[in-house]
Write a protein that holds these residues in place. Structure first.
Motif, PDB file in Angstrom:
ATOM      1  N   ILE A 116       0.833  -1.202   0.000  1.00  0.00           N
ATOM      2  CA  ILE A 116       0.000   0.000   0.000  1.00  0.00           C
ATOM      3  C   ILE A 116       0.870   1.255   0.000  1.00  0.00           C
ATOM      4  O   ILE A 116       1.864   1.325   0.722  1.00  0.00           O
ATOM      5  CB  ILE A 116      -0.914   0.011   1.256  1.00  0.00           C
ATOM      6  N   ASP A 117       0.476   2.238  -0.777  1.00  0.00           N
ATOM      7  CA  ASP A 117       1.090   3.573  -0.753  1.00  0.00           C
ATOM      8  C   ASP A 117       0.567   4.251   0.514  1.00  0.00           C
ATOM      9  O   ASP A 117      -0.636   4.528   0.624  1.00  0.00           O
ATOM     10  CB  ASP A 117       0.677   4.342  -2.007  1.00  0.00           C
ATOM     11  N   GLY A 119       0.798   7.165   1.535  1.00  0.00           N
ATOM     12  CA  GLY A 119       0.288   8.510   1.302  1.00  0.00           C
ATOM     13  C   GLY A 119      -1.161   8.535   0.874  1.00  0.00           C
ATOM     14  O   GLY A 119      -1.912   9.449   1.226  1.00  0.00           O
ATOM     15  N   THR A 120      -1.575   7.497   0.117  1.00  0.00           N
ATOM     16  CA  THR A 120      -2.948   7.466  -0.396  1.00  0.00           C
ATOM     17  C   THR A 120      -3.789   6.358   0.216  1.00  0.00           C
ATOM     18  O   THR A 120      -5.010   6.392   0.116  1.00  0.00           O
ATOM     19  CB  THR A 120      -2.949   7.257  -1.928  1.00  0.00           C
ATOM     20  N   ARG A 122      -3.851   3.478  -1.012  1.00  0.00           N
ATOM     21  CA  ARG A 122      -4.219   2.631  -2.151  1.00  0.00           C
ATOM     22  C   ARG A 122      -3.094   1.669  -2.504  1.00  0.00           C
ATOM     23  O   ARG A 122      -1.925   1.943  -2.220  1.00  0.00           O
ATOM     24  CB  ARG A 122      -4.526   3.504  -3.363  1.00  0.00           C
ATOM     25  N   VAL A 124      -0.154  -0.056  -4.546  1.00  0.00           N
ATOM     26  CA  VAL A 124       0.855   0.502  -5.447  1.00  0.00           C
ATOM     27  C   VAL A 124       0.474   0.135  -6.878  1.00  0.00           C
ATOM     28  O   VAL A 124       0.153  -1.021  -7.157  1.00  0.00           O
ATOM     29  CB  VAL A 124       2.254  -0.048  -5.089  1.00  0.00           C
TER      30      VAL A 124
END
Length: 148
Positions: A116-117, A119-120, A122, A124
């Protein structure tokens, strides 16, 4: 750094890379290092690898400049193994292997860990080679220019 390259691999970057990180345990150690594991005992517990194999692979990764062995930050007698900039550069390789495994090694509906990113929140996005113009590039659109 010494290598055990066969003649065909002397000028091949893939062959040289595999000589350093091409076995299961080395790549899994690198994966764990990306996940924050840094102590011998933690690598052993997470991977279930025999001590002698782990000792050998850690030594090889340190010798290759992928990991750095340093005193633990907490001042204990333990050694910590941390990724060097060269080791950090393996992140796209680990992500590419993960994404290939997600696509080809799990059945529909089967659960698996997700990258998972943070920052978001979501997953990758799928990695793909691209042309200098940004268009996706297939293997059939490339060739290796051999050294003569």
């Amino acid at each position: 750094m010494t290598t055990n390259l066969i003649d065909n691999d002397r000028t091949c970057p893939v062959g040289r890379a595999l000589d350093v990180i091409g076995d299961r345990w080395s790549l899994l150690i690198v994966r764990e290092a990306f996940d924050g594991v840094s102590r011998f005992g933690d690598f052993q517990r997470e991977l279930g690898v025999a001590r002698n194999i782990l000792t050998d692979r850690l030594r090889k990764l340190v010798d290759a400049g992928i990991l750095l062995s340093q005193p633990a930050a907490d001042g204990s007698a333990y050694q910590a193994y941390v990724l060097t900039p060269s080791g950090e550069n393996l992140f796209p390789i680990v992500v590419a292997l993960r994404q290939w495994g997600e696509k080809h090694l799990f059945t529909r509906g089967e659960k698996y860990s997700r990258l998972i990113d943070i920052g978001t929140g979501r997953p990758v996005p799928l990695m793909t080679p691209r042309t200098s113009e940004g268009r996706p590039l297939s293997a059939s659109e490339t060739r290796v220019k051999k050294v003569v």
